[in-house]
Design a protein around this motif. Sequence first.
Motif, PDB file in Angstrom:
ATOM      1  N   ALA A 147     -23.027  32.267  67.040  1.00  9.78           N
ATOM      2  CA  ALA A 147     -22.648  33.535  67.663  1.00  9.78           C
ATOM      3  C   ALA A 147     -22.472  34.644  66.644  1.00  9.78           C
ATOM      4  N   HIS A 148     -22.092  34.284  65.411  1.00 13.53           N
ATOM      5  CA  HIS A 148     -21.834  35.280  64.378  1.00 13.53           C
ATOM      6  C   HIS A 148     -22.343  34.760  63.043  1.00 13.53           C
ATOM      7  N   ARG A 149     -22.374  35.664  62.094  1.00 13.34           N
ATOM      8  CA  ARG A 149     -22.842  35.315  60.748  1.00 13.34           C
ATOM      9  C   ARG A 149     -21.630  34.952  59.866  1.00 13.34           C
ATOM     10  N   THR A 150     -20.894  33.915  60.271  1.00 16.30           N
ATOM     11  CA  THR A 150     -19.721  33.456  59.544  1.00 16.30           C
ATOM     12  C   THR A 150     -19.760  31.942  59.418  1.00 16.30           C
ATOM     13  N   HIS A 151     -18.935  31.401  58.505  1.00 16.30           N
ATOM     14  CA  HIS A 151     -18.866  29.947  58.359  1.00 16.30           C
ATOM     15  C   HIS A 151     -18.278  29.292  59.604  1.00 16.30           C
ATOM     16  N   GLN A 152     -17.292  29.927  60.207  1.00 14.49           N
ATOM     17  CA  GLN A 152     -16.727  29.387  61.445  1.00 14.49           C
ATOM     18  C   GLN A 152     -17.808  29.255  62.510  1.00 14.49           C
ATOM     19  N   GLY A 185     -12.800  36.631  53.701  1.00 17.24           N
ATOM     20  CA  GLY A 185     -12.332  35.608  54.618  1.00 17.24           C
ATOM     21  C   GLY A 185     -13.413  35.008  55.490  1.00 17.24           C
ATOM     22  N   LEU A 186     -14.658  35.497  55.362  1.00 22.01           N
ATOM     23  CA  LEU A 186     -15.724  34.982  56.218  1.00 22.01           C
ATOM     24  C   LEU A 186     -16.130  33.570  55.840  1.00 22.01           C
ATOM     25  N   GLY A 187     -15.668  33.083  54.683  1.00 21.01           N
ATOM     26  CA  GLY A 187     -16.001  31.715  54.287  1.00 21.01           C
ATOM     27  C   GLY A 187     -15.080  30.690  54.894  1.00 21.01           C
ATOM     28  N   ASN A 188     -14.005  31.102  55.536  1.00 20.52           N
ATOM     29  CA  ASN A 188     -13.049  30.169  56.105  1.00 20.52           C
ATOM     30  C   ASN A 188     -13.501  29.683  57.481  1.00 20.52           C
ATOM     31  N   ALA A 189     -13.140  28.438  57.777  1.00 15.54           N
ATOM     32  CA  ALA A 189     -13.367  27.892  59.114  1.00 15.54           C
ATOM     33  C   ALA A 189     -12.132  27.089  59.500  1.00 15.54           C
ATOM     34  N   GLY A 190     -11.837  27.025  60.782  1.00  8.35           N
ATOM     35  CA  GLY A 190     -10.665  26.303  61.255  1.00  8.35           C
ATOM     36  C   GLY A 190     -10.940  24.825  61.412  1.00  8.35           C
ATOM     37  N   ALA A 191      -9.919  23.998  61.172  1.00  6.89           N
ATOM     38  CA  ALA A 191     -10.074  22.553  61.283  1.00  6.89           C
ATOM     39  C   ALA A 191     -10.360  22.110  62.712  1.00  6.89           C
ATOM     40  N   SER A 192     -10.004  22.943  63.703  1.00  8.56           N
ATOM     41  CA  SER A 192     -10.186  22.544  65.102  1.00  8.56           C
ATOM     42  C   SER A 192     -11.650  22.325  65.468  1.00  8.56           C
TER      43      SER A 192
END
Length: 374
Positions: free
Chosen positions: A144-149, A194-201
């Motif tokens: 959906a987006h250009r992020t790690h998440q 912060g775009l390199g962060n992803a949530g553990a969920s």
Amino acid sequence: MRFIHTSDWHLGRTFHGADMRRFQRDFLEFLVREAASHQVDAVLVAGDVYDRALPGPEVIAMFDDAVDALLETGAQVVISSGNHDSGPRLGYGRRRFARAGLHLRTVPADIADPVRLEDAHGPVEVYGIPYLEPGLVWRDLGAAHRTHQAVLTAAVERILAGRDTLPHRSVVLAHAFITGATPSDSERDVSVGGLGNAGASVFTPFDYTALGHVHRPQAITSAVRYSGSPLPYSFSEAGVPKTVSLVELGEAGELELEQIPVPAGRPLAVLEGSFEQLRTDPAFAFAEGAFVSARLDDTARVPHAMARLRERFAHLVHLEWTSRLPAAPATRLGAGSGPSDEEIFSAYLRHVTGNPAGTAQRRAFAEAMLEARA
């Protein structure tokens, strides 16, 4: 199902210029012994096998020998690529190697292709998510987006879409920075704002998530863990125990974990004090065999400090001065006037060393200026 989780070998990496291959080889031999003694079903390596995309021949040979030895223990070997690896290069021959028990997950096309293992309780599916650079893969993954998440979410959705309806236990390898992790100075930053962060969920559907990228061993949740690097690669890791994770997966996906200390490597020591203290104080004797970072608080610079301290600390690899030197006196410039070359030189020398230029230094400077003008 019993397996060892490790990551971030960084084969070929140096430590402040010091060759680490001897210690890397020691670690790989230790890993083989642990795999054999615990009779593990698999060894999971969550990225950054190599330190660079084009490793040297000796480093490739080290990796090749390690894989052969691990396979001889009877374990399957599952490896995903990290941000330091070249995925296509590391994954060369992956279909042929899989028949021998080496399973390489290094390209997005293989994300949903599980390694199927069996134990007395039935199948376990192991998935490998290579490092995903959002700008390169987000469209192909349908993120959906250009992020790690977003790209990790899309990767997990692809895995879930490809699974059959049987309630298999499952494990995933991933190489990413997960929110809540404590980094060190030796990871390459993969985030911008912060775009390199992803949530553990994002990893909730799996019984265990074997993470790589962060070099400190740590748990994000009870089932989402970083094994950490087996060797320290920055002084920020001084005092941080290095481990591999021994994981036992029960019949219903319940976990038993043990952190096995890694004995390989030279210890790190960060020493603070004056030059004379470090050179003579018996309190620093413990560091004589360690990689040393010296932080000197002398107000004047000591000539040849690094070489002289290496007479005691043979593996001194980093030195810095922590004291602030007296500021050079400010010079007011009037119209059409200014300091002479010698005054500029003398002020600079005082700023750098804390002492004014001596007679010999002024003479050498004057001779140098004459030669320059000539």
